[in-house]
Design an enzyme around this catalytic site. Structure first.
Site, PDB file in Angstrom:
ATOM      1  N   LYS A   1       0.831  -1.197   0.000  1.00  0.00           N
ATOM      2  CA  LYS A   1       0.000   0.000   0.000  1.00  0.00           C
ATOM      3  C   LYS A   1       0.873   1.257   0.000  1.00  0.00           C
ATOM      4  O   LYS A   1       1.921   1.311   0.648  1.00  0.00           O
ATOM      5  CB  LYS A   1      -0.901  -0.034   1.238  1.00  0.00           C
ATOM      6  CG  LYS A   1      -1.978   1.034   1.293  1.00  0.00           C
ATOM      7  CD  LYS A   1      -2.844   0.799   2.526  1.00  0.00           C
ATOM      8  CE  LYS A   1      -3.974   1.819   2.649  1.00  0.00           C
ATOM      9  NZ  LYS A   1      -4.792   1.569   3.857  1.00  0.00           N
TER      10      LYS A   1
ATOM     11  N   SER B   1      -9.648   1.996   2.644  1.00  0.00           N
ATOM     12  CA  SER B   1      -8.599   2.735   1.974  1.00  0.00           C
ATOM     13  C   SER B   1      -7.646   1.849   1.176  1.00  0.00           C
ATOM     14  O   SER B   1      -6.875   2.336   0.360  1.00  0.00           O
ATOM     15  CB  SER B   1      -7.815   3.564   2.991  1.00  0.00           C
ATOM     16  OG  SER B   1      -7.099   2.723   3.901  1.00  0.00           O
TER      17      SER B   1
ATOM     18  N   SER C   1     -10.768  -0.422   6.372  1.00  0.00           N
ATOM     19  CA  SER C   1      -9.876  -0.233   5.228  1.00  0.00           C
ATOM     20  C   SER C   1      -9.223  -1.499   4.705  1.00  0.00           C
ATOM     21  O   SER C   1      -8.675  -1.508   3.607  1.00  0.00           O
ATOM     22  CB  SER C   1      -8.796   0.803   5.562  1.00  0.00           C
ATOM     23  OG  SER C   1      -9.362   2.081   5.650  1.00  0.00           O
TER      24      SER C   1
END
Length: 558
Positions: free
Chosen positions: A149, A222, A246
């Site tokens: 990420k 997210s 997320s």
């Protein structure tokens, strides 16, 4: 003839910033484009067909060899590690296959922020050489590609906290990244996240990440770039963070596995350069996103085997037994049909009904005791957490976004609007918030105990993947961040179908519930996969995994 630029599908553009900001953003996008070899560009005719479900295009587009298709589709992380260790596959061949597939996935879903194939192939070659020379691997992930990420500091790469102004080049790995590297992981790309890392939709200055099963739907957030990439089989194992859903939200939207541990189980050490005020009240967790249950186990066990608590004393050194954990002779399962606040949209209700039927089958009568469960005051939890995410009234976040001319995106303004009027809290104000949170947690635990369950199974979200810019209500995931209970989302055989309607006797539970019904009637969710969520008490992460082992056959868990 002028070569065409890299095409990245974007059915709904994000708002524009100032001309100066857009110029900087264009330079970033050019850098990413230049990192992708031209031979990985998809033929223009694929885009001309305006595909909606793009999930199968990588295997049919002609860019991947039969071996590369097999490598990316027929293995999980456990079997890849085994195939490389036994020299059935080389680390170089595996890295090449996933690099190519990730580049293809990006053109179809806008899932990447950085792509560094050359570094990945160099590392893979070193690993192959080590294995050849020493006859053994360097660790349990020897040669396994891992996607990362965007915000996670990784030596030699860039990271950001979701705003252009926070982009930095990192000299060191965050602790968890370092453990993965030392275990033999091969890093090859970084993936998209939302502005402020605080949406359940991944939209940022990198663009909007799309759901592979229906590009007019969100991939979640997210950690949406990871979820889309894994669903496209451009990654076998990725890393997510979760402070409101997320990990679980995007995993559910894209139909894969995701595990949010209890906080301070796995190390968040060094994952953000600046502290996030939300963590004064709601702690973030980090965990795996993947395609199989045993890959969640592999990730969690290898991180904990490294004893990260010796470097980060905030971590709780609970021994990991995972999928081998013994659970009560008769597992008490609570089924959540709705949370008393928002009734889920039709395909989610179908999935819950399917799960209830599966675990209630008479052949499992000696294993499971099934009962209905209603979470304590879900509406109250949602109201509280929306304020407690922003004890500074979001002042810091707004400044970080706007100082470069970057536009504030719609879902950013949405998530902090309840906290914004109160502005910056005093220390006393934050202390009162914490008491309010702890009082809720105690009441939640009391209600759980009174309903007498070991685990609960229910929705991950109010519906399947949401239409773009409509991921408003995270109530089914944020609840478990607020009480800090672990959760796993898992795929089901259920998909959203065209023409599904609410029951004729439907009555809204709240104004928000009525709005969710309206969003369903206005959208087209056909083809979206449905995950469900299973949760256990705080620090009962082992028991959660033990329950998954017991539920494997009943819920058809790969």
């Amino acid at each position: 003839m002028v070569a065409r630029p890299l095409t990245v599908i974007q059915p709904k553009a994000i708002p524009l910033g100032t001309p100066e900001f857009e110029e900087k953003r264009a330079a970033l996008l050019r850098t990413l484009e230049e990192s992708i070899p031209r031979e990985y560009y998809l033929p223009q005719e694929i885009f001309d067909k305006n595909p909606v479900d793009v999930s199968t295009i990588p295997s049919t587009c002609g860019l991947l060899s039969p071996e590369e298709i097999q490598i990316t589709e027929q293995y999980d992380a456990v079997s890849l590690a085994e195939a490389i260790a036994t020299r059935k596959l080389t680390a170089v061949a595996v890295a090449k296959a996933f690099c190519k597939r990730a580049a293809i996935a990006h053109q179809l879903t806008c899932c990447l922020t950085q792509f560094f194939e050359e570094k990945a192939l160099q590392k893979a070659a070193e690993l192959d050489e080590y294995l050849e020379k020493n006859g053994k691997t360097i660790g349990p992930l020897h040669g396994v590609p891992i996607s990362i990420k965007e915000h996670m500091p990784t030596a030699g790469l860039y990271s950001s906290a979701g705003e252009y102004s926070t982009i930095v080049k990192d000299d060191e790995d965050a602790l968890l990244i370092r453990i993965l590297r030392e275990a033999g992981a091969v890093f090859y790309c970084k993936t998209n996240q939302p502005q402020a890392i605080m949406h359940l939709e991944t939209d940022s200055y990198w663009g909007r990440t799309l759901n592979p099963h229906n590009i007019h739907l969100s991939a979640g957030g997210s950690t949406g770039g990871e979820a889309a990439l894994i669903a496209m089989k451009g990654s076998v194992l990725g890393i997510g963070t979760d402070i409101g859903g997320s990990i679980r939200g995007p995993s559910a939207f894209c139909g894969i596995y995701g595990f949010k541990p209890t906080s301070y189980t796995l190390p968040m050490t060094g994952m953000l350069h600046n502290p996030f005020p939300a963590e004064l009240n709601v702690l973030c967790s980090i965990g795996p996103m993947c395609r199989t249950m045993r890959d969640m186990e592999l990730f969690t066990s290898l991180i904990l085997d490294a004893k990260p608590y010796l470097e980060d004393p905030r971590l709780i050194p609970i021994p990991w037994t995972g999928l081998k954990t013994e659970v009560p002779k008769k597992l008490k399962i609570g089924i959540i049909s709705n949370d008393g606040f928002i009734d889920p949209q039709p395909p989610v209700k179908r999935a819950v009904a399917w799960a209830k039927k599966q675990v209630s089958d008479p052949k499992y009568a000696d294993l499971f005791e099934v009962k209905d469960f209603t979470p304590y005051d879900a509406a109250g939890a949602w109201s509280k957490i929306r304020r407690m995410y922003w004890p500074d009234g979001a002042e810091g976040m707004k400044e970080a976004i706007t100082c470069t001319g970057e536009p504030i995106l719609p879902l950013s303004a949405w998530i902090w609007k309840d906290a914004e009027p109160a502005g910056m809290q005093t220390a006393t104000g934050v202390s009162h918030m914490r008491k309010e949170r702890d009082d809720y947690r105690i009441a939640f635990a009391k209600a759980w105990n009174e309903q007498d369950v070991d685990v609960v199974i229910g929705p991950c979200f109010v519906g399947p993947a949401s239409a773009h810019d409509t991921a408003f209500y995270w109530t089914y995931t944020s609840l478990y961040n607020f009480v800090d209970y672990p959760g796993v989302v898992f795929p089901t055989p259920i998909k959203s179908e065209a023409g599904e309607q609410y029951a004729s006797d439907y009555k809204p539970l709240s104004d928000e519930c009525k709005h969710v019904k309206q969003l369903w009637e206005e959208g087209n969710f056909e083809g979206a996969p449905i995950d469900l969520q299973i949760n256990a008490r705080k620090y009962h992460d082992n028991q959660l995994f033990g329950a998954l082992t017991l539920l494997k056959d009943a819920l058809q868990l790969p």
